[in-house]
Scaffold this active site. Sequence first.
Site, PDB file in Angstrom:
ATOM      1  CG  ASP A 157      -0.153   0.044   2.531  1.00 45.99           C
ATOM      2  OD1 ASP A 157       1.066  -0.172   2.492  1.00 45.99           O
ATOM      3  OD2 ASP A 157      -0.768   0.287   3.569  1.00 45.99           O
ATOM      4  CE  LYS A 158       7.221   4.024   1.890  1.00 43.62           C
ATOM      5  NZ  LYS A 158       7.951   4.193   0.640  1.00 43.62           N
TER       6      LYS A 158
END
Length: 222
Positions: A112-113
């Site tokens: 999610d980065k």
Amino acid sequence: MRETPAPPAGGGPPPPTPINLEIHRFIKIVSGIALMLGLIFGIVCIIQDPADYVRTLVFVIGIIVANVPEGLLATVTVSLTLTAVKLGKVNVNVKDLEGVETLGSTTCICSDKTGTLTQNKMTSNHIYLEFSSSTDPDSTYEVNALTSSELGDPTPGFDFTDPALAKLLMTCNLVNACVFDTGKVGTGVDNLSLYIQARECLNGNASDIAFFKFAEGCLWKK
């Protein structure tokens, strides 16, 4: 009464990796075999010559030590290093050698980065904005075309002279210090001659650059 605070949720040692579990299992098996052989040969030596216990002890220790895989550490290290080199040739950076074996048994990676599996670049794709006379009932607009090579229009189209958009553009420029690189980039191409999304920026993080390029696309349309 004295209260003791609970330990942090993220504390504690990390779980063992698959290769750690396999090495510990292998060590237990080899140790068991070595002790069993030492015990068997020790009993045989005592039966043959009960008086010479010193030679029996030395012989048992030799049997146990001979079963120790002294080359295990070097073999595992070299194997993981060669695998890491192969991964590096396809642009996969491994932080530690133990991660090589774990990565090899991975079937799904969730991230999610931005920057972990991407180029650390973000793009404004949708905005939610209440115009004075909105053409979209949900006030949601797809705007990634504004910074593309075709310099297209948002979907659905909106009024670039609307004061709500003017405030949004002002906010996009005030919250960051991004500027376009005015020099040459890549293979010597003038940065400002590229379409907006392909331009290199100075200062700011990935989110700041996305806001900045969205504002630039709107100004081009105005």
